[in-house]
Design a protein around this motif. Structure first.
Motif, mmCIF file in Angstrom:
data_model
loop_
_atom_site.group_PDB
_atom_site.id
_atom_site.type_symbol
_atom_site.label_atom_id
_atom_site.label_comp_id
_atom_site.label_asym_id
_atom_site.label_seq_id
_atom_site.Cartn_x
_atom_site.Cartn_y
_atom_site.Cartn_z
ATOM 1 N N LYS A 137 -14.944 13.088 0.911
ATOM 2 C CA LYS A 137 -14.956 12.109 2.759
ATOM 3 C C LYS A 137 -16.063 10.828 3.015
ATOM 4 O O LYS A 137 -17.152 11.119 2.317
ATOM 5 N N TYR A 138 -15.658 9.953 2.717
ATOM 6 C CA TYR A 138 -16.494 8.833 2.962
ATOM 7 C C TYR A 138 -16.513 7.739 4.282
ATOM 8 O O TYR A 138 -15.252 7.168 4.680
ATOM 9 N N ALA A 139 -17.520 6.726 4.675
ATOM 10 C CA ALA A 139 -17.072 5.663 5.297
ATOM 11 C C ALA A 139 -16.765 4.660 4.275
ATOM 12 O O ALA A 139 -16.675 3.832 3.299
ATOM 13 N N ALA A 140 -15.661 3.768 5.076
ATOM 14 C CA ALA A 140 -14.697 2.856 4.701
ATOM 15 C C ALA A 140 -14.731 1.711 5.034
ATOM 16 O O ALA A 140 -15.065 1.509 6.501
ATOM 17 N N VAL A 184 -15.326 -0.750 1.182
ATOM 18 C CA VAL A 184 -14.040 0.699 0.091
ATOM 19 C C VAL A 184 -13.075 1.087 1.217
ATOM 20 O O VAL A 184 -12.442 0.995 2.651
ATOM 21 N N PRO A 185 -11.650 1.106 0.317
ATOM 22 C CA PRO A 185 -10.455 1.340 1.348
ATOM 23 C C PRO A 185 -9.922 2.352 1.712
ATOM 24 O O PRO A 185 -10.384 3.362 1.129
ATOM 25 N N PRO A 221 -11.379 8.065 6.162
ATOM 26 C CA PRO A 221 -11.945 8.532 4.978
ATOM 27 C C PRO A 221 -12.631 9.759 5.336
ATOM 28 O O PRO A 221 -12.987 10.259 4.677
ATOM 29 N N THR A 222 -12.927 10.599 6.366
ATOM 30 C CA THR A 222 -14.026 11.205 6.963
ATOM 31 C C THR A 222 -13.439 12.747 7.355
ATOM 32 O O THR A 222 -14.114 13.382 7.986
ATOM 33 N N THR A 223 -12.241 12.606 7.753
ATOM 34 C CA THR A 223 -11.660 12.972 8.328
ATOM 35 C C THR A 223 -10.533 13.708 8.112
ATOM 36 O O THR A 223 -9.175 13.104 7.757
ATOM 37 N N ALA A 224 -10.548 15.372 8.412
ATOM 38 C CA ALA A 224 -8.605 15.791 7.146
ATOM 39 C C ALA A 224 -8.499 17.098 8.410
ATOM 40 O O ALA A 224 -9.075 17.859 8.372
ATOM 41 N N VAL A 225 -7.307 17.512 7.888
ATOM 42 C CA VAL A 225 -6.461 18.958 8.653
ATOM 43 C C VAL A 225 -5.736 19.030 7.417
ATOM 44 O O VAL A 225 -5.604 18.268 6.354
#
Length: 632
Positions: A137-140, A184-185, A221-225
């Motif tokens: 997870k990253y800041a895009a 960063v895409p 890019p920083t959140t997922a389910v």
């Protein structure tokens, strides 16, 4: 590593020692080289060393810093609190994990797909990392800045050095350097689906077939389910048998993949969510991510015990807010619903840093369930931490019905306490004559019941010495008072003696003796690890407990043997065998794994006999499993 492909890349050098001589330049030259494209971060290391390289470990997620190894640390949201680490040794073996609370908490169970390679060179050795952005997870966006650090372990001199420093803690992400002007895409692969199929053939039972799946979708890019349906944990290694000289429940590690991502969010002193409480899962979902200063976890799982009991729902929610430079505060709720009744807790906790070395942790919990009084828990723990020392004082209050309410979903090993605890640790690097390092530990704990009656006090003292000939010794002494059905005065003395314990190939033995709950006891321990060949490693441990008197027949022999044969780093055979004579348990597991899409796309063949819950005798007969997973 080819020179042309890394031409023009940014180079980091001038590494600084973390230990043994903190703040001094590293005694050997190291270079880290960085490249970036739309889907990957690439890091290469040139590692100069005129002496033979220590490279023994071939198992993923082993403690690779006991070999010659290099590491990459990433703070991909620049929150100066959390991040990732990736490590490889001179054999190309991988270890990875999550960092939380500015290095106070590590989650080595976290796994991601990435590539590494290493080889010997005329100047020492080199290594390369290929880290897919879809794995983290990253800041895009454009002109992003990430925190980054590079580390190296050199076992011959016990040196650990990093690009930035001197560090106050080995994984202190707030002291990392910066990689700037990144475009960063968003992740190219937003969806990951991992289905599996399994067949089980067990002695005197009909063949059994089942299937299920795990899935992940990156919202940002920083959140997922995450979702899981009928997950299978049959081929996970059994819990290792342990000797417990207390009257309290042991904490067992989580090994199931669904619970591992985000596990570092639930490592508070008092565990209001303990995932091992959840038995067989039929379905589960989870939201995990970070948006600005907020970190969020929402988890729900349905469980139906094998014993045929009622289906239960477990729900956990946590929201954490970054404050100041490195601190955070959080609120959390954990609930089990069974037969229409709710049981669990709501809580708040804080990790505060006032200076680089002085901070405080705190937690407050309100439990609910069958009891309506004696349901509060709280503690405050100011602490001083440096690379060579620690001191804390803790005061805690645990109501007399907290455990009964919380333990449906959490783990409170004891309640009815008003507690004071203090500890001091001092490490001294000597590096003169025969001595390498000395460590002194002292811990004092006392607690009263809510009525004011002293229930326990305990004093622990230990002194450890490492010698320059690789021998290590530890002397220990414990005095303890416990009040249960009567007053008990326990005491324990002992020692540990080891050789080469900072590396994989090592041997260690120990002796504990004293009096424990009106019984004299002697506890012998032993452990050895050895590489039979470059790719075949073995580990053996022994515990022998003798009690006198022993009316409950708890004296025991515990033997544990592990062996790993790696044909490649993704093709291996693992054997695990353990016995516990007190419960007549004999457990063997053999697992053959081919990771054709590492780490999740696998073909597994497993044999088991005698697998059971921790501390339980097993009646499982010869059982064969065939399991296949893939990744979409």
């Amino acid at each position: 590593m080819g020179e042309d492909e890394w031409k023009g890349a940014a180079i980091a050098t001038g590494f600084i020692q973390y230990e043994p001589r903190r703040g001094e330049p590293s005694g050997v030259r190291t270079e880290a080289i960085v490249l970036f494209d739309a889907g990957h971060l690439y890091v290469a290391f040139r590692v100069w060393d005129g002496e033979p390289i220590t490279a023994q470990l071939t198992q993923r997620d082993a403690d690779l810093f006991t070999d010659d190894a290099v590491a990459v640390v990433l703070d991909t949201t620049l929150d100066k609190r959390s991040g990732y680490y990736f490590i490889t040794n001179a054999l190309g073996t991988q270890a990875d994990g999550r960092i939380a609370e500015d290095g106070r908490t590590l989650d080595s169970n976290w796994d991601a797909p990435w590539q590494s390679a290493a080889r010997r060179t005329d100047y020492g050795w080199s290594a390369e990392f290929s880290l897919p952005l879809s794995s983290i997870k990253y800041a895009a966006g454009k002109s992003q800045t990430w925190g980054i650090n590079f580390g190296r372990s050199r076992r011959r001199t016990l040196e650990r050095s990093f690009w930035t420093g001197p560090l106050d803690s080995q994984w202190r992400v707030s002291q990392a350097g910066r990689i700037v002007e990144l475009d960063v895409p968003p992740p190219l692969d937003r969806i990951q689906v991992v289905p599996y199929g399994l067949t089980r053939m067990q002695e005197k039972m009909a063949p059994h077939w089942e299937g299920g799946m795990d899935a992940r979708y990156a919202l940002t890019p920083t959140t997922a389910v995450y979702a899981t349906l009928l997950p299978d944990f049959a081929t996970i290694e059994a819990d290792q048998e342990q000797i417990n000289l207390t009257r309290f429940e042991l904490t067992l590690p989580e090994k199931r993949q669904f619970f591992l991502e985000g596990q570092e969010q639930f490592n508070q002193r008092f565990r209001t969510f303990y995932s091992r409480r959840i038995e067989e899962i039929t379905a589960g979902s989870k939201l995990l991510g970070k948006q600005g200063p907020w970190t969020m976890v929402l988890l729900s799982a349905e469980s139906k015990p094998d014993s045929g009991g009622e289906r239960a729902n477990y729900t956990v929610a946590r929201a954490q807010r970054d404050v100041s430079a490195r601190s955070n505060v959080a609120i959390m709720g954990a609930n089990r619903r069974l037969e229409g009744k709710d049981q669990g807790s709501v809580s708040t906790d804080a990790n505060l840093f006032f200076t680089r070395t002085f901070g405080m942790t705190a937690q407050a919990v309100k439990s609910y369930g069958p009891f309506g009084h004696g349901t509060w828990l709280y503690f405050l723990r100011p602490a001083y931490d440096s690379p060579t020392g620690h001191f804390h004082v803790r005061y805690g209050h645990i109501g007399d019905h907290v455990a009964a309410n919380v333990n449906a979903i959490g783990q409170i090993v004891d309640d009815d306490r008003r507690e004071i605890d203090s500890k001091i640790t001092k490490i001294r690097w000597i590096r003169r004559g025969a001595f390498e390092q000395a460590t002194y530990d002292s811990n004092y704990n006392i607690y009263w019941g809510q009525t004011g009656l002293v229930r326990s006090w305990k004093v622990d003292e230990s002194f450890a010495t490492e010698f320059r000939n690789r021998i290590s010794t530890t002397l220990l002494w414990t005095e303890e008072f416990k009040r249960f059905e009567k007053n008990f005065r326990n005491r324990q003395g002992g020692f540990d003696l080891g050789y080469n314990t900072r590396e994989y190939q090592s041997v260690k033995t120990g002796l504990r003796f004293g009096r424990n709950f009106d019984a004299d006891f002697v506890l012998w321990t032993g452990a050895a690890r050895y590489k039979l060949t470059r790719k075949l490693s073995t580990e053996y441990s022994l515990q022998r407990l003798k009690l006198d008197p022993d009316p409950r027949r708890e004296s025991t022999w515990i033997h544990v043997l592990r062996a790993d044969q790696f044909f490649t780093k993704d093709l291996f055979l693992r054997v695990f065998f353990q016995t516990n004579s007190a419960i007549e348990r004999n457990n063997i597991q053999a697992l053959f794994v081919y990771r054709y899409l590492p780490p999740f796309g696998t073909i597994q063949v497993a044999y088991q006999r005698g697998t059971a819950a921790f501390g339980q005798r097993s009646t499982q007969g010869n059982t064969l499993f065939l399991k296949a997973t893939t990744v979409f």
